[in-house]
Design a protein around this motif. Structure first.
Motif, PDB file in Angstrom:
ATOM      1  N   ASP A 163     -21.453  12.745  -6.197  1.00 23.73           N
ATOM      2  CA  ASP A 163     -20.651  11.582  -6.564  1.00 23.73           C
ATOM      3  C   ASP A 163     -19.161  11.923  -6.467  1.00 23.73           C
ATOM      4  N   TYR A 164     -18.348  10.876  -6.421  1.00 21.39           N
ATOM      5  CA  TYR A 164     -16.896  11.027  -6.357  1.00 21.39           C
ATOM      6  C   TYR A 164     -16.273  10.325  -7.549  1.00 21.39           C
ATOM      7  N   PHE A 165     -15.175  10.880  -8.047  1.00 16.99           N
ATOM      8  CA  PHE A 165     -14.458  10.306  -9.173  1.00 16.99           C
ATOM      9  C   PHE A 165     -12.981  10.169  -8.823  1.00 16.99           C
ATOM     10  N   VAL A 166     -12.376   9.123  -9.346  1.00 20.85           N
ATOM     11  CA  VAL A 166     -10.954   8.873  -9.124  1.00 20.85           C
ATOM     12  C   VAL A 166     -10.173   9.636 -10.185  1.00 20.85           C
ATOM     13  N   GLY A 167      -9.235  10.481  -9.715  1.00 26.83           N
ATOM     14  CA  GLY A 167      -8.457  11.303 -10.628  1.00 26.83           C
ATOM     15  C   GLY A 167      -7.035  10.818 -10.818  1.00 26.83           C
ATOM     16  N   CYS A 168      -6.715   9.601 -10.390  1.00 27.57           N
ATOM     17  CA  CYS A 168      -5.367   9.061 -10.512  1.00 27.57           C
ATOM     18  C   CYS A 168      -5.225   8.247 -11.791  1.00 27.57           C
ATOM     19  N   ASP A 169      -3.993   8.110 -12.235  1.00 27.37           N
ATOM     20  CA  ASP A 169      -3.677   7.327 -13.418  1.00 27.37           C
ATOM     21  C   ASP A 169      -2.714   6.216 -13.024  1.00 27.37           C
ATOM     22  N   TYR A 170      -2.893   5.058 -13.607  1.00 24.88           N
ATOM     23  CA  TYR A 170      -2.032   3.911 -13.293  1.00 24.88           C
ATOM     24  C   TYR A 170      -0.554   4.241 -13.468  1.00 24.88           C
ATOM     25  N   GLU A 171      -0.235   5.047 -14.455  1.00 29.35           N
ATOM     26  CA  GLU A 171       1.159   5.382 -14.762  1.00 29.35           C
ATOM     27  C   GLU A 171       1.824   6.199 -13.658  1.00 29.35           C
ATOM     28  N   ASP A 172       1.022   6.787 -12.776  1.00 30.99           N
ATOM     29  CA  ASP A 172       1.563   7.591 -11.679  1.00 30.99           C
ATOM     30  C   ASP A 172       2.129   6.740 -10.544  1.00 30.99           C
ATOM     31  N   PHE A 173       1.920   5.423 -10.609  1.00 25.30           N
ATOM     32  CA  PHE A 173       2.300   4.536  -9.512  1.00 25.30           C
ATOM     33  C   PHE A 173       3.196   3.414 -10.007  1.00 25.30           C
ATOM     34  N   LYS A 174       4.250   3.151  -9.244  1.00 24.98           N
ATOM     35  CA  LYS A 174       5.149   2.038  -9.548  1.00 24.98           C
ATOM     36  C   LYS A 174       4.339   0.743  -9.542  1.00 24.98           C
ATOM     37  N   GLY A 175       4.542  -0.082 -10.539  1.00 22.97           N
ATOM     38  CA  GLY A 175       3.810  -1.338 -10.645  1.00 22.97           C
ATOM     39  C   GLY A 175       2.460  -1.194 -11.335  1.00 22.97           C
ATOM     40  N   GLY A 176       2.037   0.036 -11.611  1.00 25.70           N
ATOM     41  CA  GLY A 176       0.797   0.265 -12.344  1.00 25.70           C
ATOM     42  C   GLY A 176      -0.476  -0.066 -11.579  1.00 25.70           C
ATOM     43  N   TYR A 177      -0.463   0.059 -10.263  1.00 23.42           N
ATOM     44  CA  TYR A 177      -1.682  -0.158  -9.486  1.00 23.42           C
ATOM     45  C   TYR A 177      -1.754   0.865  -8.358  1.00 23.42           C
ATOM     46  N   PHE A 178      -2.969   1.094  -7.871  1.00 25.04           N
ATOM     47  CA  PHE A 178      -3.165   1.972  -6.723  1.00 25.04           C
ATOM     48  C   PHE A 178      -4.437   1.577  -5.990  1.00 25.04           C
ATOM     49  N   PHE A 179      -4.588   2.150  -4.794  1.00 29.70           N
ATOM     50  CA  PHE A 179      -5.768   1.927  -3.969  1.00 29.70           C
ATOM     51  C   PHE A 179      -6.447   3.257  -3.701  1.00 29.70           C
ATOM     52  N   VAL A 180      -7.763   3.247  -3.658  1.00 30.36           N
ATOM     53  CA  VAL A 180      -8.528   4.360  -3.120  1.00 30.36           C
ATOM     54  C   VAL A 180      -8.969   3.900  -1.736  1.00 30.36           C
ATOM     55  N   MET A 211       0.789  -1.233   0.000  1.00 30.02           N
ATOM     56  CA  MET A 211       0.000   0.000   0.000  1.00 30.02           C
ATOM     57  C   MET A 211       0.820   1.282   0.000  1.00 30.02           C
ATOM     58  N   LYS A 212       1.936   1.286   0.732  1.00 30.95           N
ATOM     59  CA  LYS A 212       2.726   2.506   0.879  1.00 30.95           C
ATOM     60  C   LYS A 212       3.104   3.040  -0.501  1.00 30.95           C
ATOM     61  N   HIS A 213       2.852   4.307  -0.727  1.00 33.52           N
ATOM     62  CA  HIS A 213       3.097   4.997  -1.995  1.00 33.52           C
ATOM     63  C   HIS A 213       2.169   4.514  -3.115  1.00 33.52           C
ATOM     64  N   HIS A 214       1.064   3.879  -2.741  1.00 32.03           N
ATOM     65  CA  HIS A 214       0.090   3.416  -3.735  1.00 32.03           C
ATOM     66  C   HIS A 214      -1.327   3.855  -3.369  1.00 32.03           C
ATOM     67  N   ILE A 215      -1.450   4.943  -2.610  1.00 34.13           N
ATOM     68  CA  ILE A 215      -2.758   5.474  -2.241  1.00 34.13           C
ATOM     69  C   ILE A 215      -3.071   6.661  -3.137  1.00 34.13           C
TER      70      ILE A 215
END
Length: 124
Positions: A88-105, A74-78
Motif C-alpha cells: 500500500d501507499y500513504f500520503v506523507g504531505c501536510d496541508y500546511e506545507d502548501f500555499k492555499g492549504g491544498y495539494f495533489f498526488v 498545480m505548480k508547487h502543489h504536487i
C-alpha cells in the motif's frame, strides 16, 4: 478551470488498479509522479488530466487547458512524499506545507489506446 461538459462519470478502483465507465480505459498504473515529471509530461499535448476529489469520480480537464491549469493550480502543489508500506501507499504531505492549504498526488497511467493519463488526487 474548464472541464468537459459531458455528464460522463468514470469510476476508479485502487484495489484492482482500474478506471472504467462502461469499458475500462486504464488498467496500467505506472507510478506516482514528482513535480518535475508532471511538468515534463505537461509538454506532451496528448496527455490527459483527470482530477479526483473523493477517490471515485473523475473530472476531466480539457487538453487545451493543461498548461493554464498547471500554472494556476498545480505548480508547487504536487505532493512528493508518497510512502510505500508493504503493498500500500500513504500520503506523507501536510496541508500546511502548501500555499492555499491544498495539494495533489499525481499518478501516471497508460490508457487503453496508449496515451498518458495523469490522475490528480485533490487533497483540500
Amino acid at each position: 478551470m474548464k472541464t468537459q461538459n459531458e455528464n460522463t462519470k468514470y469510476l476508479m478502483n485502487w484495489d484492482s488498479k482500474k478506471i472504467w465507465k462502461e469499458e475500462i480505459i486504464s488498467k496500467e498504473f505506472i507510478k506516482y509522479l514528482k513535480e518535475a515529471e508532471v511538468d515534463e509530461l505537461m509538454l506532451n499535448k496528448d496527455t490527459q488530466l483527470g482530477i479526483i476529489s473523493e477517490r471515485d469520480v473523475i473530472d476531466w480537464i480539457e487538453k487545451e487547458e493543461n498548461e493554464s491549469f498547471w500554472n494556476d493550480s498545480m505548480k508547487h502543489h504536487i505532493c512528493e512524499k508518497i510512502i510505500k508500506d508493504d503493498d500500500d501507499y500513504f500520503v506523507g504531505c501536510d496541508y500546511e506545507d502548501f500555499k492555499g492549504g491544498y495539494f495533489f498526488v499525481a499518478s501516471l497511467w497508460k490508457m487503453e489506446k496508449g496515451e498518458n493519463l495523469i490522475i490528480l488526487e485533490h487533497y483540500h
